[in-house]
Design a protein around this motif. Structure first.
Motif, PDB file in Angstrom:
ATOM      1  N   UNK A  88       0.837  -1.192   0.000  1.00  0.00           N
ATOM      2  CA  UNK A  88       0.000   0.000   0.000  1.00  0.00           C
ATOM      3  C   UNK A  88       0.880   1.253   0.000  1.00  0.00           C
ATOM      4  N   UNK A  89       0.243   2.410   0.114  1.00  0.00           N
ATOM      5  CA  UNK A  89       0.989   3.666   0.017  1.00  0.00           C
ATOM      6  C   UNK A  89       2.038   3.791   1.123  1.00  0.00           C
ATOM      7  N   UNK A  90       1.724   3.296   2.305  1.00  0.00           N
ATOM      8  CA  UNK A  90       2.676   3.395   3.418  1.00  0.00           C
ATOM      9  C   UNK A  90       3.958   2.628   3.113  1.00  0.00           C
ATOM     10  N   UNK A  91       3.817   1.389   2.665  1.00  0.00           N
ATOM     11  CA  UNK A  91       4.998   0.583   2.344  1.00  0.00           C
ATOM     12  C   UNK A  91       5.724   1.143   1.125  1.00  0.00           C
ATOM     13  N   UNK A  92       4.979   1.595   0.135  1.00  0.00           N
ATOM     14  CA  UNK A  92       5.601   2.155  -1.065  1.00  0.00           C
ATOM     15  C   UNK A  92       6.390   3.417  -0.756  1.00  0.00           C
ATOM     16  N   UNK A  93       5.896   4.228   0.172  1.00  0.00           N
ATOM     17  CA  UNK A  93       6.627   5.438   0.551  1.00  0.00           C
ATOM     18  C   UNK A  93       7.993   5.084   1.127  1.00  0.00           C
ATOM     19  N   UNK A  94       8.020   4.026   1.940  1.00  0.00           N
ATOM     20  CA  UNK A  94       9.299   3.583   2.492  1.00  0.00           C
ATOM     21  C   UNK A  94      10.242   3.076   1.414  1.00  0.00           C
ATOM     22  N   UNK A  95       9.708   2.280   0.494  1.00  0.00           N
ATOM     23  CA  UNK A  95      10.558   1.749  -0.579  1.00  0.00           C
ATOM     24  C   UNK A  95      11.024   2.851  -1.519  1.00  0.00           C
ATOM     25  N   UNK A  96      10.152   3.824  -1.752  1.00  0.00           N
ATOM     26  CA  UNK A  96      10.537   4.940  -2.609  1.00  0.00           C
ATOM     27  C   UNK A  96      11.641   5.755  -1.960  1.00  0.00           C
ATOM     28  N   UNK A  97      11.552   5.959  -0.669  1.00  0.00           N
ATOM     29  CA  UNK A  97      12.596   6.677   0.059  1.00  0.00           C
ATOM     30  C   UNK A  97      13.928   5.941  -0.026  1.00  0.00           C
ATOM     31  N   UNK A  98      13.887   4.610   0.091  1.00  0.00           N
ATOM     32  CA  UNK A  98      15.100   3.804  -0.043  1.00  0.00           C
ATOM     33  C   UNK A  98      15.656   3.889  -1.460  1.00  0.00           C
TER      34      UNK A  98
END
Length: 258
Positions: A88-98
């Motif tokens: 979801x958006x929460x997990x994707x935000x973390x992966x995008x930051x990485x």
């Protein structure tokens, strides 16, 4: 077992370093005779002889399978879309930051694709949300079949999906061509007919055939030039440009606007 050997090795190392804590605790999986896998939390203490030499271990195991399952359910609800099981958006935000840090470290472009299914609302209106859910599940499967293992497919909700492409070329023109190739494959796959079989409790199964396409927005980035929120916003803006162009289209965010 590898886990047990590792923990016993740590126990011996601690003893050599003069640490007094004799107990060790860890979780390990056990396979039952019927093939089931159970989790158990093991608490163990060494058994010593009169000279203080360890001659064995005494332990107590407590089954933790249910707790593990509950933890996994909580994680699933926190980070994955329930229907498609995509990030979801929460997990994707973390992966995008990485990915921002990784692109700078590896000197290669990454790309974020935001896509919206065209002609999805009429399917829901005519046949109901159950059929719409079946189409979303099928769309998620098609997307997963296109990207590589290093890439990420996610869902924001509704009929909006995202794809994070990793390790593209350092050259912007080449990276753009790579991202366009993937976007075109996605567009072609999602435009293929959907044949959805709906099971009804008191009726014969219903087969619904539906056609839709995808409007896709793409943004490429290298290094810490923007925040994850900026990248999401730019890809989303490009997606709306694709919709405004008549749908079933691909649009890239104009970096000249940065």
């Amino acid at each position: 077992m590898a886990v047990i050997r590792e923990m016993l090795g740590k126990r011996r190392q601690a003893e050599q370093e003069g640490k007094e804590d004799e107990s060790i605790a860890f979780e390990v999986q056990h396979r039952c005779k019927d093939g089931r896998l159970l989790w158990g939390e093991l608490h163990s203490r060494p058994v010593r002889d009169a000279d203080g030499t360890i001659i064995g271990y005494h332990g107590i195991t407590r089954e933790t399978t249910e707790r593990r399952q509950l933890e996994e359910q909580v994680r699933e609800l926190a980070f994955y879309a329930p229907l498609t099981h995509l990030p979801n958006r929460r997990l994707l935000s973390g992966r995008l930051n990485q990915s921002i840090a990784a692109s700078q470290r590896n000197n290669c472009h990454y790309a974020l694709l935001v896509l919206d299914l065209d002609n999805f609302k009429p399917l829901n209106d005519v046949h109901g949300h159950l059929v719409g859910d079946l189409l979303l599940i099928e769309a998620a499967l098609r997307l997963r079949g296109i990207v590589r293992e290093v890439d990420t497919v996610g869902r924001f909700g509704g009929d909006e999906f995202v794809v994070l492409l990793s390790d593209l070329d350092a050259n912007l023109a080449k990276a753009t061509a790579q991202a366009r190739t993937v976007a075109e494959k996605i567009g072609a796959s999602l435009s293929a007919p959907y044949v959805l079989s709906v099971e009804h409790a008191s009726q014969e199964p219903e087969t619904v055939t539906h056609l839709c396409s995808a409007s896709i927005g793409v943004v490429l980035y290298l290094g810490a030039l923007a925040t994850p929120e900026d990248i999401f916003k730019w890809a989303d803006a490009a997606m709306y440009q694709a919709k405004a162009a008549g749908r079933n289209a691909i649009r890239f965010y104009d970096h000249g606007a940065l």
